[in-house]
Design an enzyme around this catalytic site. Sequence first.
Site, PDB file in Angstrom:
ATOM      1  CG  PHE A  22      -2.134   0.775   1.175  1.00 16.71           C
ATOM      2  CD1 PHE A  22      -3.350   0.149   0.982  1.00 16.71           C
ATOM      3  CD2 PHE A  22      -2.111   2.156   1.297  1.00 16.71           C
ATOM      4  CE1 PHE A  22      -4.533   0.888   0.917  1.00 16.71           C
ATOM      5  CE2 PHE A  22      -3.277   2.896   1.233  1.00 16.71           C
ATOM      6  CZ  PHE A  22      -4.498   2.262   1.034  1.00 16.71           C
ATOM      7  CB  ALA A  57       1.053  -0.067   7.513  1.00 12.03           C
ATOM      8  CE1 TYR A  58      -5.233  -3.665  11.955  1.00 12.11           C
ATOM      9  CE2 TYR A  58      -5.353  -5.720  10.716  1.00 12.11           C
ATOM     10  CZ  TYR A  58      -5.698  -4.961  11.819  1.00 12.11           C
ATOM     11  OH  TYR A  58      -6.507  -5.499  12.778  1.00 12.11           O
ATOM     12  CD  GLU A  59      -2.734  -6.505   5.987  1.00 13.47           C
ATOM     13  OE1 GLU A  59      -2.239  -5.452   5.525  1.00 13.47           O
ATOM     14  OE2 GLU A  59      -3.947  -6.642   6.212  1.00 13.47           O
ATOM     15  CB  VAL A  82      -0.094   4.836   7.887  1.00 12.62           C
ATOM     16  CG1 VAL A  82      -1.615   4.732   8.034  1.00 12.62           C
ATOM     17  CG2 VAL A  82       0.538   3.479   8.153  1.00 12.62           C
ATOM     18  CB  ILE A  83      -1.007   8.844   3.618  1.00 14.94           C
ATOM     19  CG1 ILE A  83       0.435   8.476   3.209  1.00 14.94           C
ATOM     20  CG2 ILE A  83      -1.298  10.315   3.304  1.00 14.94           C
ATOM     21  CD1 ILE A  83       0.731   8.586   1.730  1.00 14.94           C
ATOM     22  N   GLY A  86      -9.679  11.096   5.353  1.00 14.95           N
ATOM     23  CA  GLY A  86     -10.751  11.850   5.993  1.00 14.95           C
ATOM     24  C   GLY A  86     -11.518  11.074   7.053  1.00 14.95           C
ATOM     25  CB  THR A  87     -12.350   7.749   7.643  1.00 17.55           C
ATOM     26  OG1 THR A  87     -11.242   6.906   7.276  1.00 17.55           O
ATOM     27  CG2 THR A  87     -13.158   8.097   6.401  1.00 17.55           C
ATOM     28  CG  HIS A  89      -8.742   3.063   7.442  1.00 21.81           C
ATOM     29  ND1 HIS A  89      -9.429   1.912   7.764  1.00 21.81           N
ATOM     30  CD2 HIS A  89      -7.743   2.678   6.608  1.00 21.81           C
ATOM     31  CE1 HIS A  89      -8.869   0.898   7.160  1.00 21.81           C
ATOM     32  NE2 HIS A  89      -7.850   1.327   6.452  1.00 21.81           N
TER      33      HIS A  89
END
Length: 156
Positions: A22, A57-59, A82-83, A86-87, A89
């Site tokens: 990602f 990045a979560y993995e 990790v960018i 608007g949420t 997340h």
Amino acid sequence: MKLIEGATVAPNAKVAIVIARFNSFINDSLLSGALDALQRQGQVSDDNITIIRCPGAYELPLVAQFTAKTDRYDAIIALGAVIRGGTPHFEYVAGECNKGLAQVALDYNIPVAFGVLTVDSIEQAIERAGTKAGNKGAEAALSVLEMVNVLAQVES
Ligand code: INI
């Protein structure tokens, strides 16, 4: 007085780089920086470097955990970006990634570098991936080599 500190040259270190796909256009620059630092500054041989890719990045923590569990590596460098959007997340992904990687280091007694950018914008990411704010991949690489050397001395 006794001072223990580690050099950043570690020719025999076996290093795994775990890298998220990602935001790969940023992550690939972090990888270039990390490889340059490992080889040109750290004198780590090509044969001693393994690159492992994962979705995001979560993995990274789970891949780092499996990597550490093999006992084949002296250090792990985690790379990703990790960018913020608007949420909320961002908070979940960045938080779990950071926490999980720290946990792997402590559970397996292995240096794990946090070469994961957590930024508000793509511009901030670019700045930290080989432009005006340096290359966080290179910094992460040098930090694990220093850790490999310092931990070996503490242990001896
Ligand atoms: N993964 C990243 O590495 N960076 C991000 O900025 C990101 N955002 O913003 O969503 C991201 N999400 C994917 C995540 O890491 C997982 O791969 C996905 O949720 C599947 O588990």
